[in-house]
Design a protein around this motif. Sequence first.
Motif, short mmCIF file in Angstrom:
data_model
loop_
_atom_site.label_atom_id
_atom_site.label_comp_id
_atom_site.label_asym_id
_atom_site.label_seq_id
_atom_site.Cartn_x
_atom_site.Cartn_y
_atom_site.Cartn_z
N UNK A 118 -61.65 27.22 3.66
CA UNK A 118 -61.16 28.46 3.06
C UNK A 118 -60.30 29.30 3.97
N UNK A 119 -60.14 28.86 5.23
CA UNK A 119 -59.30 29.60 6.18
C UNK A 119 -57.82 29.56 5.77
N UNK A 120 -57.13 30.67 6.01
CA UNK A 120 -55.68 30.69 5.83
C UNK A 120 -55.05 29.92 6.99
N UNK A 121 -54.11 29.06 6.68
CA UNK A 121 -53.46 28.26 7.72
C UNK A 121 -51.94 28.38 7.65
N UNK A 122 -51.32 28.38 8.81
CA UNK A 122 -49.88 28.26 8.90
C UNK A 122 -49.52 26.78 8.96
N UNK A 123 -48.46 26.43 8.25
CA UNK A 123 -48.05 25.03 8.12
C UNK A 123 -46.66 24.87 8.68
N UNK A 124 -46.47 23.86 9.50
CA UNK A 124 -45.16 23.63 10.12
C UNK A 124 -44.83 22.15 10.06
N UNK A 125 -43.71 21.84 9.42
CA UNK A 125 -43.20 20.47 9.35
C UNK A 125 -41.90 20.36 10.13
N UNK A 126 -41.83 19.40 11.05
CA UNK A 126 -40.61 19.12 11.78
C UNK A 126 -39.75 18.17 10.93
N UNK A 127 -38.60 18.66 10.48
CA UNK A 127 -37.78 17.90 9.55
C UNK A 127 -37.01 16.78 10.23
N UNK A 131 -34.55 23.26 11.33
CA UNK A 131 -35.03 21.88 11.49
C UNK A 131 -36.53 21.80 11.24
N UNK A 132 -37.07 22.83 10.58
CA UNK A 132 -38.48 22.81 10.23
C UNK A 132 -38.72 23.60 8.95
N UNK A 133 -39.83 23.28 8.30
CA UNK A 133 -40.30 24.03 7.13
C UNK A 133 -41.62 24.68 7.49
N UNK A 134 -41.70 26.00 7.24
CA UNK A 134 -42.92 26.75 7.55
C UNK A 134 -43.51 27.31 6.26
N UNK A 135 -44.80 27.52 6.25
CA UNK A 135 -45.44 28.12 5.09
C UNK A 135 -46.87 28.50 5.41
N UNK A 136 -47.53 29.05 4.40
CA UNK A 136 -48.93 29.48 4.54
C UNK A 136 -49.71 28.93 3.36
N UNK A 137 -50.89 28.44 3.60
CA UNK A 137 -51.77 27.94 2.54
C UNK A 137 -53.21 28.10 2.96
N UNK A 156 -54.26 28.24 12.68
CA UNK A 156 -55.01 29.31 12.03
C UNK A 156 -54.08 30.48 11.78
N UNK A 157 -54.16 31.07 10.58
CA UNK A 157 -53.34 32.24 10.24
C UNK A 157 -54.24 33.44 10.01
N UNK A 158 -53.68 34.62 10.17
CA UNK A 158 -54.41 35.86 9.96
C UNK A 158 -53.69 36.68 8.89
N UNK A 159 -54.41 37.08 7.84
CA UNK A 159 -53.81 37.84 6.74
C UNK A 159 -53.65 39.30 7.17
N UNK A 160 -52.41 39.77 7.18
CA UNK A 160 -52.12 41.14 7.60
C UNK A 160 -52.03 42.10 6.43
N UNK A 161 -51.57 41.58 5.28
CA UNK A 161 -51.34 42.44 4.12
C UNK A 161 -51.33 41.60 2.86
N UNK A 188 -48.90 37.09 6.31
CA UNK A 188 -49.78 36.64 7.39
C UNK A 188 -49.00 36.34 8.66
N UNK A 189 -49.72 36.29 9.74
CA UNK A 189 -49.15 35.87 11.02
C UNK A 189 -49.83 34.58 11.43
N UNK A 190 -49.04 33.65 11.95
CA UNK A 190 -49.57 32.36 12.39
C UNK A 190 -49.92 32.45 13.86
N UNK A 191 -51.15 32.13 14.18
CA UNK A 191 -51.63 32.28 15.55
C UNK A 191 -51.31 31.03 16.37
N UNK A 192 -50.01 30.87 16.69
CA UNK A 192 -49.56 29.68 17.41
C UNK A 192 -49.96 29.70 18.88
N UNK A 193 -50.42 30.86 19.35
CA UNK A 193 -50.87 30.91 20.74
C UNK A 193 -52.15 30.11 20.91
#
Length: 315
Positions: free
Chosen positions: A34-43, A119-125, A162-167, A181-186
Amino acid sequence: MYRRWRQFVILPMLIVLLFMPVKVFAAKKLIPMGEAIGIQLQLSHVFVAHDVLLASNQWMKGGAVVEKINDITVKTLADAKQAVAKQGQQKWTIKNEGKEVTLELQEQEAEHVISFLKDETDGVGTLTYIDPETKNYGALGHQIVDSTLQEAPIFHAGSIFLASIQQIRKSIPGQPGYKISSIEKHQERLGSIDKNTVYGIFGRWEDGYQQRLPKAIEIMHEKDIKTGKAEIYTAIEGSKVETFSIEITKVENERLEFIVSDKKLIEKTGGILQGMSGSPIIQDGRFVGAVTHMFVEEPKKGAAITVAEMLKKSS
């Protein structure tokens, strides 16, 4: 004598078969997330993200592939930036709808166009499950479609974070809301993306998750799912996963429909949001499925796929 001997031999074989121990197969269990996640695909290529009108009155169309800049073959955005860093006029070779075109850009113009490349596709799910046996995960419940290409992109690597919902922008009839949301890439990535299918994204779970994983629960097969009360797990604030009430209204093979009944969720989100895709659905303590869609004119109403079908299509 011959007949009796045959009977004597066959009878012990029957006895052995009758008393062979029966192997009992345990029900499949998955960890609902159920966690919000940031998704990154290298095209696979560098694409033009939006239509760009050049000084020559020629159009660089969104979705076009940048193949070369001068004599440098472009495979990544870094390649494009390196080529554009060279001073003077630039000769770009692009391919759009199967046709190759050469365009000439001035140095400053080329630097401007770089901001329209990707060169990438980003999203949240939402992360749906982790398989404790295989250490594979499933998420979204539907395919990632690139907004520029308007199709599932060809990619050579992918990651989830892992992503964090801001609003929250609430859903209203005719206008779907969404999670900001913000993606916690750190942090370390949570896993790879190996498949992007109509049933969701799938990959290998890694060790970047800092919290304790929930307990695995038994999956519920289609024949056992019934209309009535159920729950969804999803995050609507920060990275905290909460439980919300729903009513399953229709079950049809591997698909089901539901209505959000939880007052807190309705107040906060208006119902279903973009970014909730993949939220686990639980009924009677068993894992039913994952949210996949909302009804645009009725945001409290959603659709889902069974986790049994999702798991089947992941392999």
